[in-house]
Design an enzyme around this catalytic site. Structure first.
Site, PDB file in Angstrom:
ATOM      1  CG  HIS A 229      -8.177  -3.856  -1.278  1.00  0.00           C
ATOM      2  ND1 HIS A 229      -9.396  -2.745  -1.398  1.00  0.00           N
ATOM      3  CD2 HIS A 229      -7.196  -2.946  -0.762  1.00  0.00           C
ATOM      4  CE1 HIS A 229      -8.736  -1.333  -0.878  1.00  0.00           C
ATOM      5  NE2 HIS A 229      -7.527  -1.760  -1.002  1.00  0.00           N
TER       6      HIS A 229
ATOM      7  CG  HIS B 169      -1.909   5.282  -0.866  1.00  0.00           C
ATOM      8  ND1 HIS B 169      -2.619   5.550  -0.015  1.00  0.00           N
ATOM      9  CD2 HIS B 169      -2.600   4.174  -1.078  1.00  0.00           C
ATOM     10  CE1 HIS B 169      -4.152   5.450   0.556  1.00  0.00           C
ATOM     11  NE2 HIS B 169      -3.336   4.265  -0.231  1.00  0.00           N
TER      12      HIS B 169
ATOM     13  CG  ASN C  82      -1.839   8.614   2.976  1.00  0.00           C
ATOM     14  OD1 ASN C  82      -2.542   7.345   2.439  1.00  0.00           O
ATOM     15  ND2 ASN C  82      -1.177   9.311   2.474  1.00  0.00           N
TER      16      ASN C  82
ATOM     17  NE  ARG D 113      -4.254   1.378   2.872  1.00  0.00           N
ATOM     18  CZ  ARG D 113      -4.123   2.078   3.712  1.00  0.00           C
ATOM     19  NH1 ARG D 113      -3.577   2.254   4.566  1.00  0.00           N
ATOM     20  NH2 ARG D 113      -5.390   3.212   3.390  1.00  0.00           N
TER      21      ARG D 113
END
Length: 316
Positions: free
Chosen positions: A192, A64, A92, A60
């Site tokens: 995910h 991000h 975040n 992740r």
């Protein structure tokens, strides 16, 4: 003959000017520090062995980072008088994690290489791949040579990171702004298949959504009350530490944890691809690897741009 030569010279110069100044390469560190990638792998494997969830967290971080001004390590920077950290952005805050592992990787790689030659941005890209592999997923050749940003932007992070509340058109538009198509959207959302989410993020769906399996909603409500329990965790699928197709199987059964998850299978243009991935592991793995390479190529700093940070949390 002279005119032909002049034409060839001009054509060559035009191609040189038109070509990018630098392109990422899997072999970037082969000569300057051939032990860099094995060192990253060792630290990642140890971290994932200690806490399986860390694999999802490191994956992740790369995602991000890349969605905010490109894959430049800006997410790792702490706040300074000049800018507020992206860690405080709504997508975040109290959510992204794994920074201590990145610090360990950086220290070990710099020790092995004898000096700071591997960028923090490249560490995120390699750690994401190694995390997926450590949890039983596919591998791919990470293209390297990114350099690190000297600034960060919470405002840009607020505007660019996809939200758990997004519907399909919003998700498609969000990914399109990064040069990613619908296939990339679905494949990368398959990340995910690892990890968990907080009650505060999925509460609205389990209490108010109509496109949700009632038994699944009831199961999730047991650990996510209408009020309180905001930090209680639930997995995205039944095997949160295994890189498999359970995430997509869940979507077909209307058991997506987030609104943005179920949006991928809700009568829209991505339904067919979700069904394909749910029943074909090889296709999912192949597309995921391709999309990760594509995502890792979003606006990298290269050549003389940026810097190689000594400390991933601050500018040199």
């Amino acid at each position: 003959m002279a005119s032909t030569t002049n034409f060839l010279v001009h054509a060559f110069l035009w191609l040189c000017l038109a070509a990018p100044a630098f392109s990422l390469s899997p072999k970037f560190y082969d000569k300057v520090c051939p032990q860099a990638l094995p060192a990253i792998k060792r630290v990642v494997e140890a971290a994932v062995h200690h806490e399986r969830r860390m694999g999802a967290s490191l994956l992740r971080l790369h995602f991000h980072d890349c969605f905010v001004n490109g894959c430049d390590g800006s997410l790792l920077l702490d706040s300074t008088p000049a800018f507020e950290t992206e860690k405080n952005a709504r997508g975040n805050l109290n959510s992204v994690r794994g920074f201590e592992v990145v610090d360990k990787i950086k220290a070990e790689v710099d020790r092995i290489c004898g000096r700071p030659v591997v960028s923090c941005a490249d560490i995120l890209a390699v750690a994401a791949r190694d995390s997926v592999v450590a949890l039983g997923g596919p591998t791919w050749k990470v293209r390297l040579g990114r350099r690190d940003s000297t600034t960060a932007s919470r405002a840009t992070a607020d505007n660019m990171l996809p939200l758990a509340s997004m519907d399909l058109p919003a998700l498609i538009d969000n990914f399109k702004k990064q040069g990613l198509n619908q296939r990339d959207l679905v494949a990368l959302s398959g990340g995910h298949t690892l990890g968990v989410s907080k009650c505060s993020i999925f509460r609205n769906r389990i209490y108010n959504a109509t496109n949700i399996d009632p038994a699944f909603a009831k199961e999730r409500r047991a650990t996510c009350p209408r009020t309180g329990g905001n930090t209680n965790l639930a997995p995205f699928d039944p095997t949160p530490a295994k890189f498999d197709t359970a995430y997509f199987k869940n979507l077909v059964k209307q058991r997506g944890l987030l609104t943005s998850d179920q949006a991928l299978f809700n009568g829209g243009s991505t339904d067919k691809l979700v069904k394909t991935y749910s029943s074909n592991l090889d296709t999912f793995w192949d597309d995921f690897a391709k999309s990760m390479i594509k995502m890792g190529n979003i606006k990298p700093l290269t050549g003389n741009q940026g810097q190689i940070r000594v400390n991933c949390r601050m500018v040199n």
